[in-house]
Design an enzyme around this catalytic site. Sequence first.
Site, short mmCIF file in Angstrom:
data_model
loop_
_atom_site.label_atom_id
_atom_site.label_comp_id
_atom_site.label_asym_id
_atom_site.label_seq_id
_atom_site.Cartn_x
_atom_site.Cartn_y
_atom_site.Cartn_z
N ARG A 50 0.87 -1.30 -0.07
CA ARG A 50 -0.01 -0.06 -0.11
C ARG A 50 0.92 1.35 -0.04
NH1 ARG A 50 -2.20 1.80 4.66
NH2 ARG A 50 -2.28 -0.10 5.43
N TYR A 102 -16.19 15.97 -17.18
CA TYR A 102 -16.78 14.48 -17.05
C TYR A 102 -17.79 14.47 -16.04
CZ TYR A 102 -16.22 9.58 -16.03
OH TYR A 102 -16.73 8.16 -15.62
N ASP A 174 -6.75 18.38 -15.62
CA ASP A 174 -7.09 17.09 -16.10
C ASP A 174 -6.35 17.18 -17.67
OD1 ASP A 174 -7.98 14.75 -17.30
OD2 ASP A 174 -9.73 14.86 -15.93
N LYS A 199 -7.14 5.58 -20.00
CA LYS A 199 -7.48 6.06 -21.30
C LYS A 199 -6.22 6.01 -22.23
CE LYS A 199 -11.60 7.19 -19.63
NZ LYS A 199 -11.42 6.72 -18.15
#
Length: 381
Positions: A50, A102, A174, A199
């Site tokens: 982690r 988005y 972004d 993406k």
Amino acid sequence: MSYGTDTVCIHGQGKREDVDATGAISFPIYQTAAYAHPGVGQSTGYDYNRVQNPTRKELERIVTDLEHGADTVAFASGMAAISAFMELFQPGDHIVATDDLYGGVIRQFRLVNEKNGMRFTYVDTADLAAVEEAIQENTRLIYVETPTNPMMQITDIRAVSKIAKKHRCLLAVDNTFLTPYFQNPLDLGADVVLHSATKYLEGHNDTLGGFLVTKSGEIADKIREMIKTTGAVLAPFDAWLILRGIKTLGVRMEKHQENALTIAGWLEKQPKVKDVFYAGLEGHPGHGIAAGQCSGYGGMLTFHVDSQETAHHILQSLRLVQFAESLGGTESLMTYPFTQTHADVPDEKRRANGIDETTLRMSVGLENVEDLIEDLKQAMA
């Protein structure tokens, strides 16, 4: 020696960490949850997955170099990255955000951050006067998408950065649509860059991931403390898939753009198409700004057709282009924002942003462009 972007996609600017003695060309997948300690109070530099993982660390190195940052933190998804970033702010803080975001980000802001006491003002961040007017005494962040999803609006990052600095707030951009191959927001004055690595960075429609990149060591430390606390880390195998995908980012983005520009020009001539939104077209209102801050225009475009019936017919008739929600992969995808990516956005807001029953968004893939045009042509017949 400073390398070109294509080289950085494969090697980064410096040497990778020496954690493997085999000489493997492909960086190994360290599929482990924990690491053994040499002794009490001693560490190999890796303690628990982690917090640290060699495969994830190598990916973070490459993305940091591509975005010209100081540090990158890799998350299990783009939304996990945004969620962690927003934890840096406090109840009562005010955020100015691009109005054409988005839909998942708008949902995050509405369902989570507003509940936690943050306040948001949405404006067209291409309109600098509107950005300036929206600033309040408690504004702590300007959050920008450029190009926007799905209407492809372009924000002048340099100009908005000046506004942010004037009012002592952060600027987050972004950069999912253009990637660091075509745009480097940190070089233009942004404080944090966000990516859905699902993406273009990964590029093959086969895993999820997200990144936060910054030049600030202080911000990076806060983000790393947050991911250690919340645990939304990118898994080793997913990190390896994205690491592999980035190696071909340059050649893919060039082909995505070449195909998109050809299709955008073709769409402009179709009688059933009313508007085409692609910054690579000279008639796009943001074309000049994009040309000044980007080295390319990417593979995303949006268009309006003449009716809802035409939109539905196209989506049901496509054979090569696939009707799906994501973007940025080798395969071309068509999305219906009205019922898919922006379904959770209030109807009045959707329509105000230009998203209605006639809106189609296309992620242009790497197929032969003539084959794509033939598919679109038969779907519009």
